[in-house]
Write a protein that holds these residues in place. Structure first.
Motif, short mmCIF file in Angstrom:
data_model
loop_
_atom_site.label_atom_id
_atom_site.label_comp_id
_atom_site.label_asym_id
_atom_site.label_seq_id
_atom_site.Cartn_x
_atom_site.Cartn_y
_atom_site.Cartn_z
N ALA A 47 0.85 -1.19 0.00
CA ALA A 47 0.00 0.00 0.00
C ALA A 47 0.88 1.24 0.00
CB ALA A 47 -0.91 0.00 1.22
N ARG A 48 0.42 2.27 -0.66
CA ARG A 48 1.15 3.55 -0.66
C ARG A 48 0.39 4.52 0.23
NH1 ARG A 48 5.32 4.70 -3.53
NH2 ARG A 48 4.88 6.92 -3.23
N ARG A 49 1.04 4.95 1.30
CA ARG A 49 0.43 5.88 2.24
C ARG A 49 1.52 6.52 3.08
NH1 ARG A 49 0.48 3.45 7.23
NH2 ARG A 49 0.64 1.17 7.29
N SER A 54 5.80 3.29 -0.11
CA SER A 54 5.35 1.90 -0.16
C SER A 54 5.56 1.25 1.20
CB SER A 54 6.12 1.13 -1.23
OG SER A 54 5.79 1.61 -2.51
N ASP A 98 1.94 -3.77 4.58
CA ASP A 98 0.53 -3.41 4.44
C ASP A 98 0.13 -3.79 3.01
OD1 ASP A 98 -1.99 -2.40 4.59
OD2 ASP A 98 -1.40 -0.36 5.15
N VAL A 136 -2.23 -4.76 -0.14
CA VAL A 136 -3.53 -4.47 -0.74
C VAL A 136 -3.63 -5.23 -2.06
CG1 VAL A 136 -5.03 -2.69 -1.71
CG2 VAL A 136 -3.66 -2.20 0.33
N ASP A 161 -5.79 -5.56 -5.27
CA ASP A 161 -6.87 -4.97 -6.05
C ASP A 161 -7.29 -5.91 -7.18
OD1 ASP A 161 -5.08 -4.64 -8.19
OD2 ASP A 161 -4.49 -2.65 -7.50
N GLU A 185 -11.30 -5.32 -3.59
CA GLU A 185 -10.03 -5.05 -2.91
C GLU A 185 -9.98 -5.76 -1.57
OE1 GLU A 185 -8.49 -1.18 -0.70
OE2 GLU A 185 -8.26 -0.95 -2.88
N ARG A 205 -7.30 -6.39 1.99
CA ARG A 205 -6.16 -5.78 2.68
C ARG A 205 -5.70 -6.67 3.83
NH1 ARG A 205 -6.01 -0.03 6.03
NH2 ARG A 205 -3.75 -0.01 6.46
N ASN A 219 -13.10 -2.18 2.60
CA ASN A 219 -12.65 -3.04 1.51
C ASN A 219 -13.59 -4.25 1.48
OD1 ASN A 219 -11.56 -4.62 3.77
ND2 ASN A 219 -9.92 -3.09 3.76
#
Length: 710
Positions: free
Chosen positions: A353-355, A365, A369, A371, A373, A393, A395, A568
């Motif tokens: 995940a990008r956050r 990245s 975490d 994800v 899709d 999606e 997670r 999700n």
């Protein structure tokens, strides 16, 4: 003819009469023709509507306006069993909504979709469902009826007017169900909600699900005495998990004690086990015997569960970092041919995940975490499993890794991957092991240990350092399995039975659960024998290596209105797994309907490739910065220990040089991130120009070309 006659237009006045008569006749003929064409068009439309009333074509990419096979199965069952017609009332305050702001008027699109969908229910039910559309205008009988049906009207002005948007279901016997208010964000789940209400009204018998957990998934206020004690300490009892609330809406859910010594098969249809941490032997034996007797089970394990918080000890606040929020049922897994790796976490750069990792940090990245899709389903999901259909999606957060403990035996037997490995497993132990969800082939494990870290390895304190996690990661060569389906006549982990004391010792407060307390000296030891072979039956167990998969923080969220929403499709997988284990196929098929998903894959590809291209250089720069900072600390220490002015000046120059090298390295890191942003901005500009620039230009050129041709 005289000259006077030529000059006088009235002379020979009847000469133009035939011409005018012919003109009038032609005009009247055209009028009659147009009228006849109009009448024929109206008649044709009416006839076509009668002939093709039941004919429909859904041209949407995900069949959004068509009913799923599960909904059709429920409607067919209504016909087969001859149930009485069901009334469905759709309430929508269309008149009141015209006075509302733009964001409320957006509900109109949802209402039109719902009208069409309910029309499909009415047509497919062939008289067993009657749909009524109602506009509950304030101070009308319709508004009173909406309130009687239990709809949740939203106050919209100082006059007390309410905005209604909900659905009421009612049988001929007066049984009633309601969807109190419909939010546009939940549109993709509306068919499931409608079919669920219909199914629950017509066949109200619910299957029994027992939930066993070491966590307070039912909330901390279940025991009134405990709630009073927490209130006396100024502490708020924990809230019931949203997943449990969702299950209670569908099944007859009851709590199974974490120290139970028997799980009777006649009391439950399914057992759900969430984070079974430090369970006593009698409870582990009870779960084992439940499965050996043919009891289907949904099992969630985890090497690090967010909901398992360490006990608070003001005297030793740092002891929390030594606390291990892990769970395992190693004896049972080993008997089934599986193992959960201790302190090993699944990591995958392709699923990361990008956050932001900090409140004001840039997005990065996070390889722990994960994800999944819709573009990655074919790579990581079992396409043949009915539990994984219609998902958008998923997670996983700090997920563990499941591994087949008989892999070496399978390799020695010469079996490969896939079905051959399953066959060897069946021959070896009578158990079928099928991977359900995995990482990509580039996934690998990260070992993270309790403690403060600071060495070469990773510790719990590093879980919030995305860069350090990426630096320690090495891509793998084969997928890591996050969830398994285990089937067969599962062997017992206690072939000789179990011995346990008749009562447990009193545990001191704040004692970690992994520390065992010896039983009192005067206890009586109870022996339990396992089920005899003739009483064992085949069972199915779905094992997940991540408890956070169903935790509120990962699977759900609250919108600004305080309404709980799914973050999700994790909850869909859980409900599908339960329906699969219970044999309930209809609602599972409805839940499998795909939502509308149109990801901008080009941007994602550019961002992922740019990060991969700069990953090694970023790691090298961070190592250089760390080395410079270590050297800088040493130089600064020498300055304080030396007093010679010349020596101090030389050291100061070296310190300044190190500071400059650190600044230069940080500038290079910023340039790398800037380059990634510029690549995305260039692509965005190209897309914007293609939409806003190219199309108008093409239209203009075509228009100029056609004008020139004319």
């Amino acid at each position: 003819m005289t000259d006077e006659t030529k000059r006088n237009p009235d002379a020979g006045g009847d000469a133009g009469a035939p011409s005018r008569s012919r003109g009038m006749t032609l005009a009247q003929g055209r009028t009659v023709t147009l009228v006849l064409i109009g009448l024929m068009t109206v008649l044709s439309i009416h006839v076509a509507n009668e002939w093709f009333e039941g004919f429909r074509v859904d041209l949407t990419g995900d069949d959004l306006y068509s009913l799923t096979d599960g909904s059709h199965a429920i409607l067919d069952r209504m016909q087969e069993e001859g149930v009485k017609p069901l009334d469905i009332r759709l309430y929508f305050s269309e008149t009141t909504g015209k006075t509302l702001p733009k964001f409320v008027k957006d509900f109109i699109g949802y209402e039109r979709y719902l009208r069409s969908l309910l029309g499909e229910y009415e047509r497919a039910a062939a008289g067993k469902i009657q749909v009524e559309w109602i506009d509950p205008i304030p101070d009308s009988d319709a508004a009173d009826r909406a309130a009687e049906d239990g709809l949740d009207g939203k106050l919209i002005n100082q006059n007390g007017d309410l905005f209604y948007f909900g659905v009421a279901f009612e049988t001929q016997t007066g049984s009633r169900e309601t969807i109190e208010f419909l939010w546009p964000q939940e549109q993709e789940n509306i068919e499931y909600e409608i079919s669920k209400k219909i199914h629950g009204l017509l066949w109200p018998t619910r299957q029994r699900v027992g939930v066993l957990s070491s966590l307070e998934v039912f909330g901390g206020a279940q025991d009134p005495i405990m709630a009073q004690m927490l209130a006396a300490q100024g502490r708020t009892p924990s809230q019931k998990w949203i997943l449990v609330q969702v299950l209670e809406d569908l099944y007859d859910v009851s709590q199974v004690s974490a120290d139970v010594d028997e799980i009777p098969g006649e009391d439950y249809d399914l057992l759900v086990v969430i984070h079974p941490k430090a369970l006593p032997d009698k409870t582990v034996f009870a779960i084992d015997q439940w499965v050996a007797g043919g009891g289907n089970t949904l099992l969630f394990l985890d090497p690090y569960a967010l909901g398992d918080t360490p006990p608070q000890n003001p005297q030793q606040p740092w002891a929390a970092l030594q606390y291990q929020p892990a769970s395992n049922l190693a004896p049972l897994l080993d008997a089934w041919g599986l193992e959960l790796l201790d302190n090993e976490f699944a990591a995958d750069f392709e699923l990361a995940a990008r956050r932001p990792m900090s409140p004001f940090g840039a997005s990065e990245s996070v390889i722990i975490d994960l994800v999944v899709d819709s573009t990655q389903h074919d790579d990581v999901l079992d396409a043949e499993s009915p539990m994984l259909r219609g998902l958008s999606e998923l997670r996983f957060f700090l997920s563990g890794v499941l591994r087949e403990s008989h892999e070496e035996a399978a390799a020695e037997a010469g079996a490969g991957e896939g079905d051959d490995a399953v066959e060897v497993a069946e021959e070896a132990g009578g158990v079928e092991l099928r991977p359900l969800i995995s990482t990509t082939a580039a996934g690998n494990t990260l070992e993270v240990l309790p403690g403060f870290g600071g060495g070469d390895g990773l510790a719990y304190t590093d879980l919030n350092d995305g860069a350090k996690l990426r630096d320690a990661f090495t891509p793998g060569e084969e997928p890591l399995v996050l969830a398994y389906v285990v089937r067969g006549k599962l062997p017992t982990a206690f072939p000789n039975g179990v011995d346990y004391p008749d009562r447990e010792a009193v545990r001191p407060p704040n004692l970690p659960p992994e520390i065992e307390v010896p039983p009192p000296d005067d206890v009586e030891i109870i022996h339990r024998d396992p089920l005899p072979e003739e009483e064992r039956e085949e069972a199915a167990v779905v094992v997940f290596a991540d408890v956070d998969f169903v935790h509120d923080q990962i699977a759900f969220l609250q919108n600004p209105f305080g309404i709980v929403q799914a973050q999700n499709d994790n909850h869909k997988v859980v409900l599908n797994s339960i329906d699969y284990l219970l044999g309930s196929q209809d609602l599972m098929a409805v839940r499998a309907k795909s939502g509308m998903s149109r990801p901008f894959l080009r941007f994602d590809e550019i961002e992922a490739q740019a990060e991969l291209d700069t990953l090694d250089r970023e790691r090298q720069i961070r190592e250089e910065i760390e080395s410079f900072q270590e050297e800088l600390r040493e130089k600064q220490g020498e300055i304080t220990q030396r007093n010679a002015a010349l020596f101090e000046r030389k050291l100061q120059d070296e310190v300044d040089e190190l500071n400059e090298r650190i600044l230069e390295a940080n500038r290079e890191l910023r340039d790398i991130r800037k380059g990634r942003r510029e690549a995305l901005e260039r692509e965005e500009s190209a897309v914007r120009f293609a939409v806003i620039g190219w199309m108008p230009i093409v239209v203009l050129l075509v228009g100029l070309y056609r004008a020139r041709r004319r």
